[in-house]
Design a protein around this motif. Structure first.
Motif, mmCIF file in Angstrom:
data_model
loop_
_atom_site.group_PDB
_atom_site.id
_atom_site.type_symbol
_atom_site.label_atom_id
_atom_site.label_comp_id
_atom_site.label_asym_id
_atom_site.label_seq_id
_atom_site.Cartn_x
_atom_site.Cartn_y
_atom_site.Cartn_z
ATOM 1 N N ALA A 38 -7.739 40.514 38.903
ATOM 2 C CA ALA A 38 -7.217 40.072 37.607
ATOM 3 C C ALA A 38 -7.396 38.576 37.428
ATOM 4 O O ALA A 38 -7.240 37.790 38.374
ATOM 5 N N ARG A 39 -7.700 38.216 36.197
ATOM 6 C CA ARG A 39 -7.672 36.823 35.773
ATOM 7 C C ARG A 39 -6.683 36.760 34.616
ATOM 8 O O ARG A 39 -6.928 37.321 33.534
ATOM 9 N N ILE A 40 -5.553 36.111 34.838
ATOM 10 C CA ILE A 40 -4.499 36.052 33.831
ATOM 11 C C ILE A 40 -4.279 34.587 33.464
ATOM 12 O O ILE A 40 -4.000 33.753 34.333
ATOM 13 N N THR A 41 -4.387 34.282 32.190
ATOM 14 C CA THR A 41 -4.196 32.925 31.692
ATOM 15 C C THR A 41 -3.018 32.913 30.727
ATOM 16 O O THR A 41 -2.998 33.674 29.759
ATOM 17 N N THR A 84 -3.569 31.292 35.794
ATOM 18 C CA THR A 84 -3.621 29.946 35.237
ATOM 19 C C THR A 84 -2.507 29.788 34.212
ATOM 20 O O THR A 84 -2.399 30.594 33.287
ATOM 21 N N ILE A 85 -1.674 28.772 34.399
ATOM 22 C CA ILE A 85 -0.621 28.463 33.430
ATOM 23 C C ILE A 85 -0.927 27.081 32.866
ATOM 24 O O ILE A 85 -0.971 26.089 33.603
ATOM 25 N N GLU A 86 -1.146 27.027 31.563
ATOM 26 C CA GLU A 86 -1.632 25.790 30.946
ATOM 27 C C GLU A 86 -0.809 25.456 29.710
ATOM 28 O O GLU A 86 -0.533 26.321 28.870
ATOM 29 N N ARG A 117 -4.361 32.983 43.697
ATOM 30 C CA ARG A 117 -4.607 31.588 43.340
ATOM 31 C C ARG A 117 -3.821 31.288 42.074
ATOM 32 O O ARG A 117 -3.883 32.040 41.100
ATOM 33 N N VAL A 118 -3.085 30.177 42.085
ATOM 34 C CA VAL A 118 -2.295 29.775 40.926
ATOM 35 C C VAL A 118 -2.710 28.357 40.546
ATOM 36 O O VAL A 118 -2.734 27.446 41.393
ATOM 37 N N ARG A 119 -3.041 28.173 39.277
ATOM 38 C CA ARG A 119 -3.447 26.852 38.776
ATOM 39 C C ARG A 119 -2.483 26.457 37.660
ATOM 40 O O ARG A 119 -2.180 27.255 36.772
ATOM 41 N N LEU A 120 -2.014 25.202 37.708
ATOM 42 C CA LEU A 120 -1.113 24.687 36.706
ATOM 43 C C LEU A 120 -1.754 23.489 36.017
ATOM 44 O O LEU A 120 -2.203 22.547 36.690
ATOM 45 N N PHE A 121 -1.795 23.506 34.704
ATOM 46 C CA PHE A 121 -2.356 22.408 33.925
ATOM 47 C C PHE A 121 -1.378 22.022 32.836
ATOM 48 O O PHE A 121 -0.865 22.897 32.113
#
Length: 439
Positions: free
Chosen positions: A377-380, A406-408, A434-438
């Motif tokens: 899954a790719r969840i944005t 990804t949380i942006e 993997r968790v990315r925060l922007f």
């Protein structure tokens, strides 16, 4: 129906104060007393002074008389075994009104305000001609009660498809269901759902051109009508299957039935594109899943999902399917005058079960658990309010679970001493997270 009457109805359903904020929307679904332009009319047989026909066309031809007898061949469904001339309706006249439309080129079957108790499934099929069927009621005032199912498995109130293998099915305009209410207060047998589309009733390789639902309400009360205190059978799902496209606008599920704790409300599977807009899914008895989707893209906008165990179950998908959510609230804790009781919290806003999902969540509010099982899954999440999240990712078989979250441009809000984003240790074993925060 005014606001006070709508509030009374919600109270009867056991929804209490949770219904207050949707009352205005429900009341607006009730049509004016003036009749629309229609091709055929369905009504209760008794008038104020003299009996009246159950089904009558706009030009005055009686299709089903006041005794429920089918008196016009135009009311006979163009497929053997559904009903017959001289027989009696088993669907409160609704099947005969649909047959009239199919036999005369399509149009609107207007169902007057009243309670209707069909005792068997109602078929809406294209057959040979490219005919559009429109069923229109008067909102909360037109109530179709889901029948007592004496069979061995789940059944439905309506089936929308093509009996046999009609080559014209793909080109036929989609049927429209408008301003109708389905009530689950009679059934004590296996579940009955409001409708099923597409492959269930094709009997061949034709694919249906979808269905349009406008201002449909499903009421799942805590008690049977004739047995106060005894819950009905679980509500059956609305199954969109084997169709090109589905459009749902103004859909409301009001659930207080404890037997529906494991129920799914809408299942969209094998549909090219499904759109759900301006809708409410509210369960005070914690139903199972609000929306489930298999292969196909689904878009959810301007919607609230409250009181479910799972908001969206996206499973068994392919790599080309997408999940798009915008302007949607998937039950989170609130405070002050906007507080919801704890039972309206949604445990798992998104659950991906054996599939591939590309999800975009924008301008929404959610919290709880994002869960993957044997999924990629790719969840944005963008421009949203994110309450404390737990990321649960599990690999049992294949494929290996792999999540990129990804949380942006969003606010992450927590309470208590727990982490804002929690990844349990078991999720790090055999899976990739993997968790990315922007911003």
């Amino acid at each position: 129906m005014d606001r006070r009457d709508a509030l009374k109805l919600l109270g009867v359903l056991g929804l209490g104060t949770a219904g207050g904020f949707i009352t205005g929307d429900l009341a607006s679904k009730v049509s004016p007393s003036t009749l629309p332009n229609y091709s055929v009319l369905v009504q209760q047989p008794q008038g104020p002074n003299v009996p009246r026909p159950m089904v009558v066309s706009a030009d005055g031809e009686v299709v089903v008389d006041e005794n429920g007898r089918i008196v016009s061949e135009l009311g006979v469904y163009p497929m053997e075994g559904v009903n017959e001339l001289g027989g009696y309706t088993q669907t409160a006249g609704i099947q005969e009104a649909i047959a009239y439309l199919l036999n005369t080129g399509g149009g609107i079957a207007f169902i007057r305000r009243s309670d209707y108790y069909p005792s068997k499934i109602i078929h809406v099929g294209v057959i040979r001609d490219q005919v559009q069927v429109i069923l229109q009621g008067e909102g909360l005032a037109t109530r179709i009660h889901l029948y007592n199912n004496t069979g061995k498995g789940q059944d439905w109130a309506f089936t929308v498809g093509t009996p046999g293998n009609s080559p014209n099915a793909d080109q036929a305009p989609p049927p429209i269901f408008r301003n109708l209410t389905f009530v689950n207060d009679v059934n004590e047998g296996p579940p009955v759902g409001p409708m099923v589309t597409g492959g269930y009733y094709t009997g061949g390789e034709a694919v249906g051109n979808g269905v349009i639902l406008e201002d449909i309400t499903v009421v799942d009360p805590p008690s049977l009508a004739n047995k106060p205190g005894t819950p009905p059978s679980p509500i059956g799902w609305i199954w969109f299957n084997n169709s090109y496209g589905i459009r749902v606008r103004g859909f409301t599920y009001l659930g207080a039935n404890p037997n529906s704790s494991g129920s799914t409300i809408i299942v969209s599977d094998g549909v090219t594109f499904t759109k759900i807009d301006e809708s409410y899914f509210i369960s005070t008895a914690r139903a199972g899943v609000a929306v489930a989707s298999g292969t196909g893209t689904i878009q959810i906008t301007n919607t609230q999902i409250l009181g479910f165990n799972i908001g969206v179950n996206y499973g068994n998908t392919d790599g080309r399917s997408k999940l798009m959510i915008s302007n949607t609230v998937i039950g989170t804790d609130r405070g002050g005058v906007e507080s919801y009781s704890a039972q309206l919290f949604v445990n798992t806003p998104i659950y991906v079960d054996y599939g591939f999902v590309d999800a975009l969540i924008c301008c929404s509010r959610l919290g709880g658990v994002i869960s993957l099982l044997d999924s990629v899954a790719r969840i944005t999440i963008m421009d949203s309010e994110v309450h404390s999240l737990t990321i649960r990712v599990e690999t049992r078989n294949r494929p290996q679970s792999d999540l990129l979250l990804t949380i942006e441009g969003s606010r992450i809000i927590g309470s208590g001493d727990g982490p804002l984003i929690n990844i349990p240790s078991e999720s790090a074993e055999g899976s990739v997270v993997r968790v990315r925060l922007f911003g």
